[in-house]
Design a protein around this motif. Sequence first.
Motif, mmCIF file in Angstrom:
data_model
loop_
_atom_site.group_PDB
_atom_site.id
_atom_site.type_symbol
_atom_site.label_atom_id
_atom_site.label_comp_id
_atom_site.label_asym_id
_atom_site.label_seq_id
_atom_site.Cartn_x
_atom_site.Cartn_y
_atom_site.Cartn_z
ATOM 1 N N MET A 94 0.837 -1.193 0.000
ATOM 2 C CA MET A 94 0.000 0.000 0.000
ATOM 3 C C MET A 94 0.883 1.259 0.000
ATOM 4 S SD MET A 94 -2.908 -1.065 2.847
ATOM 5 C CE MET A 94 -3.972 0.336 2.524
ATOM 6 N N ASN A 98 -9.141 -1.989 4.282
ATOM 7 C CA ASN A 98 -8.897 -2.196 2.855
ATOM 8 C C ASN A 98 -9.817 -3.284 2.304
ATOM 9 O OD1 ASN A 98 -7.299 -1.602 0.454
ATOM 10 N ND2 ASN A 98 -6.464 -3.660 0.693
ATOM 11 N N ASP A 108 -3.214 5.056 -0.907
ATOM 12 C CA ASP A 108 -4.151 4.020 -0.490
ATOM 13 C C ASP A 108 -4.653 4.290 0.925
ATOM 14 O OD1 ASP A 108 -3.886 2.319 -2.843
ATOM 15 O OD2 ASP A 108 -1.856 1.934 -2.127
ATOM 16 N N ASN A 152 -12.787 -2.712 -0.562
ATOM 17 C CA ASN A 152 -12.867 -3.510 -1.784
ATOM 18 C C ASN A 152 -14.195 -4.257 -1.887
ATOM 19 O OD1 ASN A 152 -10.313 -2.719 -2.587
ATOM 20 N ND2 ASN A 152 -9.297 -4.459 -1.625
#
Length: 295
Positions: free
Chosen positions: A1, A109, A43, A113
Motif C-alpha cells: 500500500m 482495505n 491508499d 474492496n
Amino acid sequence: MKILIVENEIYLAQSIASKLMEIGHLCEISTSIKDALKDEKYDAVLLSTNISGQNFYPVIEKHRNSIIILMISYISNDTVTNPIKAGACDYIQKPFMIEELMRKLRHLNDFKNLKKENETYKEYVTNLFASAQLEPIDKKTKFPLLIKTNFQKHADALVFHYAQMSNETFTFISLTQGNAFEKITRANNDELLYVIDLQNLKRSEKIKAYTVLEGKRAIICSTDPNEESTFSVLEINTESKVLDQGDVLSIDEYVKYVIYHFQNKFPDTELSKKLGISRKSLWEKRKKYGINKKK
C-alpha cells in the motif's frame, strides 16, 4: 500500500514509516497540513489530530477516497467523533503497536474492496433484471415457496427484488452442488435461501430436498411446469418461450435448454440428430449439465 503519514513529531513518523516499509509498504511523511495537501493519491493516510494550530479537516476532504486512520492522543469529539463524521474511517490511540495498525489497515482495505464489489454487483443485477416486469413476492407469503417458471431469469429477478425490498441478504444454493443438502440443513430457519435446479433431481432426491427444506425460509425455483409440491406455489408462465425474451443464448445454454425441455418428447436418437451431435455426446452433455433423464 502507498501510505501518507501526517505527523509533526518527526521521530514518531519515521518510526512508523520504517516499520511499515519493513513489511513492504511505500510510505511518505508530511510534517504539516500544507505538505499533506499535495495532489497525489494514497491508499491510506495516517493522520495525527494534534498538529499544533493546524486544521486537519482539509486533509480528510482531500484524501476522502483513501483509507484515513486518525492517530490520536486521547478520545474526544474533536479527535474522533467529528473527524469520522467528516470522512475519516477509524482511529488508533498513541502509543500503539504496529500490528494493531496493520490489522486496522487490512480490515479497512478489505471492507473498501468488498463495498466497491458489492456496488458493482448491485448495478449489474439491477440492469440485468430491468426488463422483467413482474408482480413482486408478497411479504406475507408463507415459506417455503416454490416458483414454477419457464424462464429462470424471472425467478432470479423476483428473489433479488424481494431481498432488496426486505433489506436482507440471501444464500444461493444450486441443488446440483454436491454439498447442497448439507448447506440447507446448516442454515438457520430465519435465513433466506434461494434454491434452484429442483427440476434436475431424481424423484428420490426431490423427496429428500422437500424434507430438508421443510420449515426453512426458502424460495425454490423449478423450470418444470409439472412440478408437484406441498409448499406454497407461485407460477410464472410467459406466453413467449425463453428464446423470445430478448437474450442471446450461448451454444451451451441453447443445448442445455433443448435437452431439458425436449428429452421427454423425442427419443435420444432423434434428439441428438436434431442437435447435430452423437448419442454419446448427448449422454456426456446430460452429465455435464447435471440433467437427469426422467423415467
